[in-house]
Design a protein around this motif. Structure first.
Motif, PDB file in Angstrom:
ATOM      1  N   TRP A  23       0.840  -1.201   0.000  1.00  0.00           N
ATOM      2  CA  TRP A  23       0.000   0.000   0.000  1.00  0.00           C
ATOM      3  C   TRP A  23       0.875   1.250   0.000  1.00  0.00           C
ATOM      4  CZ3 TRP A  23      -4.791  -0.110   3.797  1.00  0.00           C
ATOM      5  CH2 TRP A  23      -5.658  -1.135   3.430  1.00  0.00           C
ATOM      6  N   LEU A  24       1.883   1.224   0.865  1.00  0.00           N
ATOM      7  CA  LEU A  24       2.779   2.387   0.968  1.00  0.00           C
ATOM      8  C   LEU A  24       3.525   2.606  -0.344  1.00  0.00           C
ATOM      9  CD1 LEU A  24       4.179   4.665   2.476  1.00  0.00           C
ATOM     10  CD2 LEU A  24       5.737   2.964   3.490  1.00  0.00           C
ATOM     11  N   ASP A  25       3.991   1.527  -0.952  1.00  0.00           N
ATOM     12  CA  ASP A  25       4.691   1.647  -2.236  1.00  0.00           C
ATOM     13  C   ASP A  25       3.786   2.297  -3.284  1.00  0.00           C
ATOM     14  OD1 ASP A  25       6.915   0.430  -1.136  1.00  0.00           O
ATOM     15  OD2 ASP A  25       6.429  -1.565  -1.927  1.00  0.00           O
ATOM     16  N   VAL A  26       2.529   1.862  -3.315  1.00  0.00           N
ATOM     17  CA  VAL A  26       1.581   2.418  -4.291  1.00  0.00           C
ATOM     18  C   VAL A  26       1.368   3.907  -4.024  1.00  0.00           C
ATOM     19  CG1 VAL A  26      -0.784   2.336  -5.182  1.00  0.00           C
ATOM     20  CG2 VAL A  26       0.428   0.203  -4.647  1.00  0.00           C
ATOM     21  N   GLU A  27       1.179   4.272  -2.760  1.00  0.00           N
ATOM     22  CA  GLU A  27       0.995   5.691  -2.406  1.00  0.00           C
ATOM     23  C   GLU A  27       2.205   6.519  -2.841  1.00  0.00           C
ATOM     24  OE1 GLU A  27      -1.568   7.226  -1.347  1.00  0.00           O
ATOM     25  OE2 GLU A  27      -2.818   5.944  -0.068  1.00  0.00           O
ATOM     26  N   LYS A  28       3.393   5.991  -2.607  1.00  0.00           N
ATOM     27  CA  LYS A  28       4.613   6.712  -2.991  1.00  0.00           C
ATOM     28  C   LYS A  28       4.716   6.860  -4.505  1.00  0.00           C
ATOM     29  CE  LYS A  28       7.620   5.625   0.970  1.00  0.00           C
ATOM     30  NZ  LYS A  28       8.844   4.920   1.394  1.00  0.00           N
ATOM     31  N   TYR A  29       4.392   5.788  -5.224  1.00  0.00           N
ATOM     32  CA  TYR A  29       4.467   5.847  -6.683  1.00  0.00           C
ATOM     33  C   TYR A  29       3.489   6.891  -7.236  1.00  0.00           C
ATOM     34  CZ  TYR A  29       7.061   1.419  -6.443  1.00  0.00           C
ATOM     35  OH  TYR A  29       7.981   0.438  -6.172  1.00  0.00           O
ATOM     36  N   ALA A  47      10.812  14.081   1.925  1.00  0.00           N
ATOM     37  CA  ALA A  47      10.076  13.781   3.150  1.00  0.00           C
ATOM     38  C   ALA A  47       9.166  12.566   2.948  1.00  0.00           C
ATOM     39  CB  ALA A  47       9.250  14.986   3.577  1.00  0.00           C
ATOM     40  N   LEU A  48       8.526  12.514   1.804  1.00  0.00           N
ATOM     41  CA  LEU A  48       7.612  11.410   1.524  1.00  0.00           C
ATOM     42  C   LEU A  48       8.343  10.083   1.394  1.00  0.00           C
ATOM     43  CD1 LEU A  48       5.446  13.400  -0.993  1.00  0.00           C
ATOM     44  CD2 LEU A  48       4.573  12.397   1.119  1.00  0.00           C
ATOM     45  N   SER A  49       9.560  10.137   0.955  1.00  0.00           N
ATOM     46  CA  SER A  49      10.336   8.906   0.793  1.00  0.00           C
ATOM     47  C   SER A  49      10.692   8.264   2.130  1.00  0.00           C
ATOM     48  CB  SER A  49      11.611   9.176  -0.003  1.00  0.00           C
ATOM     49  OG  SER A  49      12.498   9.996   0.738  1.00  0.00           O
ATOM     50  N   GLN A  50      10.599   9.029   3.218  1.00  0.00           N
ATOM     51  CA  GLN A  50      10.943   8.520   4.546  1.00  0.00           C
ATOM     52  C   GLN A  50       9.773   7.820   5.238  1.00  0.00           C
ATOM     53  OE1 GLN A  50      14.196   8.739   5.451  1.00  0.00           O
ATOM     54  NE2 GLN A  50      14.396   9.651   3.402  1.00  0.00           N
ATOM     55  N   LEU A  51       8.614   7.821   4.623  1.00  0.00           N
ATOM     56  CA  LEU A  51       7.430   7.232   5.252  1.00  0.00           C
ATOM     57  C   LEU A  51       7.592   5.735   5.493  1.00  0.00           C
ATOM     58  CD1 LEU A  51       4.637   9.010   3.167  1.00  0.00           C
ATOM     59  CD2 LEU A  51       5.252   9.479   5.552  1.00  0.00           C
ATOM     60  N   LYS A  52       7.092   5.274   6.642  1.00  0.00           N
ATOM     61  CA  LYS A  52       7.142   3.864   7.000  1.00  0.00           C
ATOM     62  C   LYS A  52       5.776   3.435   7.539  1.00  0.00           C
ATOM     63  CE  LYS A  52      12.080   3.830   8.140  1.00  0.00           C
ATOM     64  NZ  LYS A  52      13.089   3.555   9.189  1.00  0.00           N
ATOM     65  N   VAL A  69      -8.175   2.274   5.168  1.00  0.00           N
ATOM     66  CA  VAL A  69      -7.341   3.125   4.310  1.00  0.00           C
ATOM     67  C   VAL A  69      -7.214   4.537   4.891  1.00  0.00           C
ATOM     68  CG1 VAL A  69      -7.043   4.107   1.999  1.00  0.00           C
ATOM     69  CG2 VAL A  69      -7.899   1.763   2.254  1.00  0.00           C
ATOM     70  N   VAL A  70      -8.293   5.073   5.443  1.00  0.00           N
ATOM     71  CA  VAL A  70      -8.201   6.381   6.103  1.00  0.00           C
ATOM     72  C   VAL A  70      -7.236   6.303   7.274  1.00  0.00           C
ATOM     73  CG1 VAL A  70      -9.465   8.111   7.431  1.00  0.00           C
ATOM     74  CG2 VAL A  70     -10.507   7.113   5.388  1.00  0.00           C
ATOM     75  N   ALA A  71      -7.322   5.221   8.039  1.00  0.00           N
ATOM     76  CA  ALA A  71      -6.396   5.032   9.152  1.00  0.00           C
ATOM     77  C   ALA A  71      -4.961   4.951   8.639  1.00  0.00           C
ATOM     78  CB  ALA A  71      -6.754   3.767   9.924  1.00  0.00           C
ATOM     79  N   PHE A  72      -4.792   4.306   7.517  1.00  0.00           N
ATOM     80  CA  PHE A  72      -3.464   4.147   6.919  1.00  0.00           C
ATOM     81  C   PHE A  72      -2.881   5.499   6.495  1.00  0.00           C
ATOM     82  CE2 PHE A  72      -0.789   3.365   3.136  1.00  0.00           C
ATOM     83  CZ  PHE A  72       0.141   2.483   3.670  1.00  0.00           C
ATOM     84  N   THR A  73      -3.685   6.268   5.772  1.00  0.00           N
ATOM     85  CA  THR A  73      -3.168   7.561   5.289  1.00  0.00           C
ATOM     86  C   THR A  73      -2.911   8.533   6.443  1.00  0.00           C
ATOM     87  OG1 THR A  73      -5.435   8.347   4.880  1.00  0.00           O
ATOM     88  CG2 THR A  73      -4.261   7.327   3.028  1.00  0.00           C
ATOM     89  N   ARG A  74      -3.742   8.458   7.482  1.00  0.00           N
ATOM     90  CA  ARG A  74      -3.523   9.346   8.629  1.00  0.00           C
ATOM     91  C   ARG A  74      -2.291   8.931   9.423  1.00  0.00           C
ATOM     92  NH1 ARG A  74      -9.433  11.468  10.867  1.00  0.00           N
ATOM     93  NH2 ARG A  74     -10.085  12.285   8.829  1.00  0.00           N
ATOM     94  N   LYS A  85       0.093  16.511   2.667  1.00  0.00           N
ATOM     95  CA  LYS A  85      -1.088  16.821   1.852  1.00  0.00           C
ATOM     96  C   LYS A  85      -1.062  16.125   0.498  1.00  0.00           C
ATOM     97  CE  LYS A  85       0.738  21.114  -0.218  1.00  0.00           C
ATOM     98  NZ  LYS A  85       0.500  22.569  -0.362  1.00  0.00           N
ATOM     99  N   TRP A  86       0.136  15.681   0.084  1.00  0.00           N
ATOM    100  CA  TRP A  86       0.245  15.021  -1.223  1.00  0.00           C
ATOM    101  C   TRP A  86      -0.126  13.532  -1.162  1.00  0.00           C
ATOM    102  CZ3 TRP A  86       0.079  18.930  -4.064  1.00  0.00           C
ATOM    103  CH2 TRP A  86       0.884  20.067  -3.873  1.00  0.00           C
ATOM    104  N   ILE A  87      -0.199  13.007   0.056  1.00  0.00           N
ATOM    105  CA  ILE A  87      -0.561  11.597   0.199  1.00  0.00           C
ATOM    106  C   ILE A  87      -1.996  11.389  -0.271  1.00  0.00           C
ATOM    107  CG2 ILE A  87      -0.914   9.713   1.847  1.00  0.00           C
ATOM    108  CD1 ILE A  87       1.226  11.026   3.620  1.00  0.00           C
ATOM    109  N   HIS A  88      -2.202  10.376  -1.111  1.00  0.00           N
ATOM    110  CA  HIS A  88      -3.543   9.964  -1.553  1.00  0.00           C
ATOM    111  C   HIS A  88      -4.204  11.029  -2.450  1.00  0.00           C
ATOM    112  CE1 HIS A  88      -6.220   6.568  -0.866  1.00  0.00           C
ATOM    113  NE2 HIS A  88      -7.269   7.373  -0.748  1.00  0.00           N
ATOM    114  N   LEU A  89      -3.388  11.795  -3.146  1.00  0.00           N
ATOM    115  CA  LEU A  89      -3.906  12.900  -3.954  1.00  0.00           C
ATOM    116  C   LEU A  89      -4.687  12.383  -5.165  1.00  0.00           C
ATOM    117  CD1 LEU A  89      -3.982  15.983  -4.450  1.00  0.00           C
ATOM    118  CD2 LEU A  89      -1.885  15.690  -5.832  1.00  0.00           C
TER     119      LEU A  89
END
Length: 432
Positions: A23-29, A47-52, A69-74, A85-89
């Protein structure tokens, strides 16, 4: 999946930790794709590349949101500043969930395909090794004519080969990225975002979807697995039939220290084949479920979601387990050549009935097929009742007076039943 049938390779793919990492990989892509379109500033990517993935934190948030998914993005958003703010755009939950699930399916399919190829190798080896061994062929469970034991293995080889081709088609259908937004119309997206993610994940693009990947794609894959399971059960059933005490021509290997019964020390049972038969039925049971999942309301509902969380890990675990056990069973298969020959001999040559019938029809213009058929049928009955060789019974009938004794004897060459095997093998194994 219960631990008894869990396969480590598959279990690793379907863990929550791995799923949420995808999921995280997809969000980053997706963010990278927006950056390539100059929507997201390049400076924010660091900054986004550091997400875990922080699974414990996500589960806490989900208790409140009741939405994974909302829990995931938060959970991700808490790790960085304004860049969150760019997450899940521009995307919706199933852009992430379906793309990730299709990716997990892809990785699982790779393992299934490899196991099928391993099984092919074993079947080819058995076919070539047993090409010249004659075994009684049976229809309706009754003696027919001898055939090559190698042809049985070649038949299964050919069927597994067809199943691989079906799997290849299903893989093209399901191993797709779906990044098309809330209604599947890309209203808040650019098609280039989806193409970017697909290239990153080395997957195809779903040319048209709604909010979800259409479940006919999943149903096709599961139906292929159901078909494959029917082949595994077919092979398992054949082994079980041959291992019966009154047949005893083929049998599963029996290892040192293995026990067949808690009460009867003499028992050696076809437990692997029975296990595979049962698991094959379990696999096929998912086909109806997969077809029903295609019937979603309008652009989507989530009636498919709950059962898919169980279905995909279970079906992949079960299928790979069954394939590996089948391969091991075949590699350790015991072939009782003495018993095979005994059954051929005890048939008193009655299996040459068609050979003699055809020869007389072709060489004696004074008789009808019905006359010859009825005569030979009576002769085979006498042969079996009196346990007399069919040759001797036939020699006492005038219908064969037109051929010499030497020519008559050539009609009873057992290798006649194996005369085309080599040519068949050339077709099956693409030999020159």
């Amino acid at each position: 999946m219960i631990s008894r049938y869990a396969v480590a390779d598959i279990e690793k793919i379907w863990t929550d930790e791995n799923k949420y990492q995808v999921w995280l990989d997809v969000e980053k892509y997706i963010v990278e794709a927006w950056a390539s379109l100059k929507v997201v500033p390049q400076k924010d990517l660091a900054a986004l590349s550091q997400l875990k993935v922080d699974l414990p934190r996500m589960l806490v948030i989900e208790q409140e949101t009741k939405h994974d998914v909302v829990a995931f993005t938060r959970m991700l958003g808490e790790q960085i500043g304004h860049e969150s703010k760019w997450i899940h755009l521009g995307v919706t939950s199933t852009d992430i969930v379906d793309t990730a699930q299709n990716f997990l399916i892809k990785n699982s399919n790779v393992i299934v395909e490899q196991e099928l190829k391993n099984l092919l190798k074993t079947l080819k080896s058995l076919a070539l090794k047993n090409e010249k061994i004659l075994i009684m062929g049976r229809t309706h469970g009754m003696y027919g004519e001898p055939t090559s034991l190698g042809l049985k293995f070649a038949l299964w080889y050919e069927e597994i080969n067809r199943q691989i081709k079906r799997l290849e088609l299903a893989r093209k259908d399901i191993e797709l990225v779906k990044i098309s937004g809330s209604m599947g119309n890309y209203a808040n997206l650019e098609l280039a975002v989806e193409s970017f993610v697909a290239k990153k994940m080395k997957m195809g693009v779903d040319s048209l979807s709604t909010q979800v990947t259409q479940r006919d794609r999943h149903a096709f894959l599961i139906s292929v697995f159901g078909n494959l399971a029917s082949t595994l059960e077919k092979i398992a059933t054949e082994i079980r039939l041959f291992q019966r005490s009154d047949v005893n021509e083929l049998a599963e290997g029996f290892s040192a220290g293995q026990k067949g019964s808690s009460s009867m020390p003499h028992k050696k049972n076809p437990i692997s084949s029975e296990n595979i038969a049962g698991l094959s039925r379990f696999i096929r049971a998912f086909t109806n479920l997969a077809f029903e999942n295609n019937n979603l309301w309008h652009e989507r509902d989530i009636s498919h979601s709950s059962n898919e969380r169980i279905m995909f890990p279970d079906i992949f675990n079960t299928l790979v387990y069954a394939l590996r056990r089948m391969n091991d069973t075949l590699q350790n298969l015991q072939i009782n050549k003495v018993q095979i020959q005994k059954h051929i001999d005890e048939a008193h040559n009655i299996y040459f009935s068609q050979r003699v019938l055809t020869y007389i029809i072709m060489h004696n213009a004074l008789v009808t097929r019905e006359e010859v058929y009825d005569l030979i049928q009576k002769c085979t009955t006498i042969s079996m009742v009196e346990k007399t060789d069919l040759k001797e019974v036939l020699l006492n009938n005038d219908i064969l007076n037109f051929i010499s004794k030497q020519e008559f004897d050539t009609l009873f060459d057992k290798q006649f039943f194996n005369r085309q095997t080599k040519q068949i093998f050339k077709r099956v194994f693409n030999q020159k």
